[in-house]
Design a protein around this motif. Structure first.
Motif, mmCIF file in Angstrom:
data_model
loop_
_atom_site.group_PDB
_atom_site.id
_atom_site.type_symbol
_atom_site.label_atom_id
_atom_site.label_comp_id
_atom_site.label_asym_id
_atom_site.label_seq_id
_atom_site.Cartn_x
_atom_site.Cartn_y
_atom_site.Cartn_z
ATOM 1 N N SER A 183 35.916 39.665 22.889
ATOM 2 C CA SER A 183 35.158 38.828 23.661
ATOM 3 C C SER A 183 36.135 38.063 24.765
ATOM 4 C CB SER A 183 34.865 37.544 22.686
ATOM 5 O OG SER A 183 34.234 37.776 21.558
ATOM 6 N N SER A 184 37.330 38.175 24.575
ATOM 7 C CA SER A 184 38.321 37.582 25.683
ATOM 8 C C SER A 184 38.087 38.415 26.995
ATOM 9 C CB SER A 184 39.832 37.631 25.230
ATOM 10 O OG SER A 184 40.209 38.912 25.227
ATOM 11 N N PHE A 185 37.597 39.564 27.064
ATOM 12 C CA PHE A 185 37.588 40.410 28.107
ATOM 13 C C PHE A 185 36.244 39.646 29.082
ATOM 14 C CE2 PHE A 185 39.263 44.134 25.868
ATOM 15 C CZ PHE A 185 40.158 44.478 26.824
ATOM 16 N N PHE A 186 35.326 39.086 28.474
ATOM 17 C CA PHE A 186 34.424 38.118 29.178
ATOM 18 C C PHE A 186 34.508 36.887 29.168
ATOM 19 C CE2 PHE A 186 32.987 42.006 26.880
ATOM 20 C CZ PHE A 186 32.413 42.784 27.779
ATOM 21 N N ALA A 187 35.011 36.102 28.287
ATOM 22 C CA ALA A 187 35.254 34.511 28.277
ATOM 23 C C ALA A 187 36.483 34.362 29.271
ATOM 24 C CB ALA A 187 35.670 34.397 26.926
ATOM 25 N N ASP A 188 37.261 35.087 29.452
ATOM 26 C CA ASP A 188 38.506 34.873 30.398
ATOM 27 C C ASP A 188 37.880 34.712 31.862
ATOM 28 O OD1 ASP A 188 40.110 34.911 28.167
ATOM 29 O OD2 ASP A 188 41.178 36.625 28.664
ATOM 30 N N VAL A 189 36.824 35.383 32.188
ATOM 31 C CA VAL A 189 36.604 35.634 33.807
ATOM 32 C C VAL A 189 35.108 35.119 33.898
ATOM 33 C CG1 VAL A 189 38.186 37.516 34.212
ATOM 34 C CG2 VAL A 189 35.849 38.066 33.494
ATOM 35 N N LEU A 190 34.051 35.051 32.830
ATOM 36 C CA LEU A 190 32.674 34.502 33.012
ATOM 37 C C LEU A 190 32.339 33.269 32.326
ATOM 38 C CD1 LEU A 190 30.900 37.906 32.042
ATOM 39 C CD2 LEU A 190 31.663 37.076 34.431
ATOM 40 N N ASN A 191 31.573 32.390 33.113
ATOM 41 C CA ASN A 191 31.143 31.082 32.400
ATOM 42 C C ASN A 191 30.189 31.438 31.223
ATOM 43 O OD1 ASN A 191 28.554 31.135 33.612
ATOM 44 N ND2 ASN A 191 29.469 30.130 35.261
ATOM 45 N N GLU A 192 29.693 30.585 30.352
ATOM 46 C CA GLU A 192 28.549 30.929 29.426
ATOM 47 C C GLU A 192 27.355 31.712 29.805
ATOM 48 O OE1 GLU A 192 26.592 28.620 25.457
ATOM 49 O OE2 GLU A 192 28.215 27.623 26.589
ATOM 50 N N GLU A 193 26.848 31.070 30.892
ATOM 51 C CA GLU A 193 25.592 31.363 31.593
ATOM 52 C C GLU A 193 25.789 32.937 32.070
ATOM 53 O OE1 GLU A 193 22.018 31.275 32.210
ATOM 54 O OE2 GLU A 193 22.777 29.693 31.340
ATOM 55 N N GLU A 194 26.927 33.258 32.815
ATOM 56 C CA GLU A 194 27.207 34.531 33.249
ATOM 57 C C GLU A 194 27.406 35.629 31.994
ATOM 58 O OE1 GLU A 194 29.743 33.834 37.433
ATOM 59 O OE2 GLU A 194 30.596 33.603 35.340
ATOM 60 N N GLU A 195 28.072 35.020 31.018
ATOM 61 C CA GLU A 195 28.085 36.041 29.798
ATOM 62 C C GLU A 195 26.536 36.216 29.146
ATOM 63 O OE1 GLU A 195 31.561 35.739 27.057
ATOM 64 O OE2 GLU A 195 31.174 33.703 27.576
ATOM 65 N N LYS A 196 25.678 35.386 29.236
ATOM 66 C CA LYS A 196 24.332 35.386 28.916
ATOM 67 C C LYS A 196 23.459 36.463 29.615
ATOM 68 C CE LYS A 196 23.877 31.039 26.333
ATOM 69 N NZ LYS A 196 23.261 29.666 26.582
ATOM 70 N N THR A 197 23.581 35.965 30.901
ATOM 71 C CA THR A 197 23.051 37.125 31.942
ATOM 72 C C THR A 197 23.493 38.485 31.667
ATOM 73 O OG1 THR A 197 22.857 35.302 33.452
ATOM 74 C CG2 THR A 197 22.358 37.434 34.330
ATOM 75 N N LEU A 198 24.952 38.776 31.637
ATOM 76 C CA LEU A 198 25.274 39.980 31.545
ATOM 77 C C LEU A 198 24.970 40.781 30.080
ATOM 78 C CD1 LEU A 198 27.199 42.451 32.427
ATOM 79 C CD2 LEU A 198 28.799 41.090 31.435
ATOM 80 N N TYR A 199 24.741 39.750 29.061
ATOM 81 C CA TYR A 199 24.303 40.470 28.019
ATOM 82 C C TYR A 199 22.773 41.000 27.971
ATOM 83 C CZ TYR A 199 22.820 40.645 22.969
ATOM 84 O OH TYR A 199 22.206 41.212 21.685
#
Length: 147
Positions: free
Chosen positions: A113-129
Protein backbone atom coordinates in the motif's frame (compact mmCIF):
# COMPACT_ATOMS: atom_id res chain seq x y z
CA UNK A 1 10.68 5.61 -28.24
CA UNK A 2 9.25 8.23 -30.60
CA UNK A 3 6.82 5.77 -32.21
CA UNK A 4 5.31 4.55 -28.94
CA UNK A 5 1.66 5.22 -28.25
CA UNK A 6 0.52 6.41 -24.84
CA UNK A 7 -0.95 2.92 -24.38
CA UNK A 8 2.40 1.24 -24.98
CA UNK A 9 4.14 3.69 -22.63
CA UNK A 10 1.56 2.93 -19.91
CA UNK A 11 2.10 -0.80 -20.45
CA UNK A 12 5.89 -0.37 -20.16
CA UNK A 13 5.48 1.63 -16.92
CA UNK A 14 3.16 -1.05 -15.50
CA UNK A 15 5.67 -3.77 -16.39
CA UNK A 16 8.55 -1.85 -14.81
CA UNK A 17 6.51 -1.10 -11.70
CA UNK A 18 5.44 -4.74 -11.38
CA UNK A 19 9.03 -5.95 -11.70
CA UNK A 20 10.31 -3.39 -9.19
CA UNK A 21 7.47 -4.15 -6.76
CA UNK A 22 8.11 -7.91 -7.01
CA UNK A 23 11.85 -7.46 -6.42
CA UNK A 24 11.24 -5.29 -3.37
CA UNK A 25 8.53 -7.67 -2.10
CA UNK A 26 10.89 -10.62 -2.42
CA UNK A 27 13.43 -8.74 -0.32
CA UNK A 28 10.75 -7.65 2.17
CA UNK A 29 9.27 -11.15 2.55
CA UNK A 30 12.69 -12.67 3.31
CA UNK A 31 12.10 -11.61 6.93
CA UNK A 32 9.26 -14.16 6.94
CA UNK A 33 11.36 -16.71 4.99
CA UNK A 34 8.98 -16.45 2.01
CA UNK A 35 9.11 -15.38 -1.63
CA UNK A 36 6.31 -13.40 -3.26
CA UNK A 37 5.22 -16.52 -5.17
CA UNK A 38 5.10 -18.59 -1.94
CA UNK A 39 3.22 -15.79 -0.18
CA UNK A 40 0.67 -15.66 -3.00
CA UNK A 41 0.19 -19.44 -2.95
CA UNK A 42 -0.22 -19.55 0.84
CA UNK A 43 -2.73 -16.67 0.77
CA UNK A 44 -4.78 -18.38 -1.94
CA UNK A 45 -4.78 -21.65 -0.01
CA UNK A 46 -5.83 -19.78 3.12
CA UNK A 47 -8.73 -18.15 1.27
CA UNK A 48 -10.04 -21.25 -0.51
CA UNK A 49 -8.86 -24.27 1.51
CA UNK A 50 -9.22 -27.10 1.09
CA UNK A 51 -8.55 -26.97 -2.65
CA UNK A 52 -6.94 -29.08 -5.34
CA UNK A 53 -3.66 -28.34 -7.10
CA UNK A 54 -5.56 -27.55 -10.32
CA UNK A 55 -7.84 -25.09 -8.52
CA UNK A 56 -4.81 -23.45 -6.94
CA UNK A 57 -2.96 -23.19 -10.27
CA UNK A 58 -5.90 -21.21 -11.73
CA UNK A 59 -5.66 -18.66 -8.91
CA UNK A 60 -1.92 -17.92 -8.92
CA UNK A 61 0.67 -16.77 -11.41
CA UNK A 62 2.72 -19.98 -11.25
CA UNK A 63 2.79 -22.65 -13.97
CA UNK A 64 1.43 -26.15 -13.30
CA UNK A 65 5.01 -27.51 -13.12
CA UNK A 66 6.06 -24.64 -10.88
CA UNK A 67 3.09 -25.29 -8.59
CA UNK A 68 4.10 -28.94 -8.19
CA UNK A 69 7.64 -28.03 -7.17
CA UNK A 70 6.47 -25.22 -4.89
CA UNK A 71 3.90 -27.42 -3.14
CA UNK A 72 6.55 -30.10 -2.57
CA UNK A 73 8.78 -27.44 -0.96
CA UNK A 74 5.94 -25.98 1.11
CA UNK A 75 4.98 -29.46 2.29
CA UNK A 76 8.60 -30.26 3.21
CA UNK A 77 8.76 -26.98 5.18
CA UNK A 78 5.50 -27.99 6.91
CA UNK A 79 3.48 -25.04 5.58
CA UNK A 80 0.88 -27.21 3.86
CA UNK A 81 -0.65 -30.67 4.08
CA UNK A 82 -2.00 -32.64 1.16
CA UNK A 83 -4.67 -35.18 2.08
CA UNK A 84 -6.08 -37.77 -0.27
CA UNK A 85 -9.82 -37.33 -0.78
CA UNK A 86 -10.75 -40.34 -2.91
CA UNK A 87 -8.88 -39.65 -6.21
CA UNK A 88 -8.02 -36.05 -5.42
CA UNK A 89 -5.41 -34.55 -3.11
CA UNK A 90 -6.76 -31.60 -1.16
CA UNK A 91 -4.36 -28.87 0.01
CA UNK A 92 -4.67 -27.05 3.33
CA UNK A 93 -2.44 -24.85 5.47
CA UNK A 94 -0.77 -26.02 8.65
CA UNK A 95 -0.85 -24.08 11.90
CA UNK A 96 2.75 -23.05 11.15
CA UNK A 97 1.68 -21.38 7.88
CA UNK A 98 -1.34 -19.74 9.51
CA UNK A 99 0.95 -18.25 12.16
CA UNK A 100 3.41 -16.91 9.56
CA UNK A 101 0.59 -15.38 7.50
CA UNK A 102 -0.81 -13.74 10.61
CA UNK A 103 2.42 -11.74 10.80
CA UNK A 104 3.30 -11.51 7.11
CA UNK A 105 -0.11 -10.51 5.74
CA UNK A 106 -0.55 -7.13 7.47
CA UNK A 107 3.13 -6.29 6.96
CA UNK A 108 3.06 -7.12 3.24
CA UNK A 109 -0.24 -5.29 2.69
CA UNK A 110 1.14 -2.18 4.42
CA UNK A 111 4.35 -2.39 2.39
CA UNK A 112 2.47 -2.75 -0.91
CA UNK A 113 0.00 0.00 0.00
CA UNK A 114 2.90 2.35 0.69
CA UNK A 115 3.83 2.33 -3.01
CA UNK A 116 0.62 4.26 -3.61
CA UNK A 117 -0.09 6.05 -0.32
CA UNK A 118 3.38 7.64 -0.34
CA UNK A 119 2.76 9.47 -3.63
CA UNK A 120 -1.01 9.63 -4.23
CA UNK A 121 -3.77 11.25 -2.25
CA UNK A 122 -6.90 9.25 -1.40
CA UNK A 123 -8.86 10.51 -4.40
CA UNK A 124 -6.01 9.65 -6.78
CA UNK A 125 -5.76 6.16 -5.28
CA UNK A 126 -9.51 5.62 -5.82
CA UNK A 127 -9.26 6.86 -9.40
CA UNK A 128 -6.28 4.61 -10.14
CA UNK A 129 -8.10 1.64 -8.62
CA UNK A 130 -11.19 2.32 -10.72
CA UNK A 131 -9.15 2.65 -13.91
CA UNK A 132 -7.04 -0.45 -13.24
CA UNK A 133 -10.19 -2.45 -12.45
CA UNK A 134 -11.75 -1.39 -15.75
CA UNK A 135 -8.59 -2.27 -17.69
CA UNK A 136 -8.26 -5.62 -15.93
CA UNK A 137 -11.88 -6.60 -16.64
CA UNK A 138 -11.45 -5.65 -20.28
CA UNK A 139 -8.23 -7.68 -20.52
CA UNK A 140 -10.06 -10.79 -19.30
CA UNK A 141 -12.34 -10.60 -22.36
CA UNK A 142 -9.63 -9.52 -24.79
CA UNK A 143 -8.96 -11.79 -27.75
CA UNK A 144 -5.81 -11.99 -29.81
CA UNK A 145 -5.95 -10.18 -33.14
CA UNK A 146 -6.04 -12.43 -36.22
CA UNK A 147 -2.67 -13.31 -37.73
Amino acid sequence: MRNNTIGSLIWLRLMRFTNQSNQLSNEFLKRFDLTTAQFDVLVQIQLYQPLTQSELAEKVTVTQGGISRMLARLEKEEYIVRKQDWKTKMISLTNKAEAILEDAMPAQLAFQSSFFADVLNEEEEKTLYTLMTRIHKHSQKKELPPE
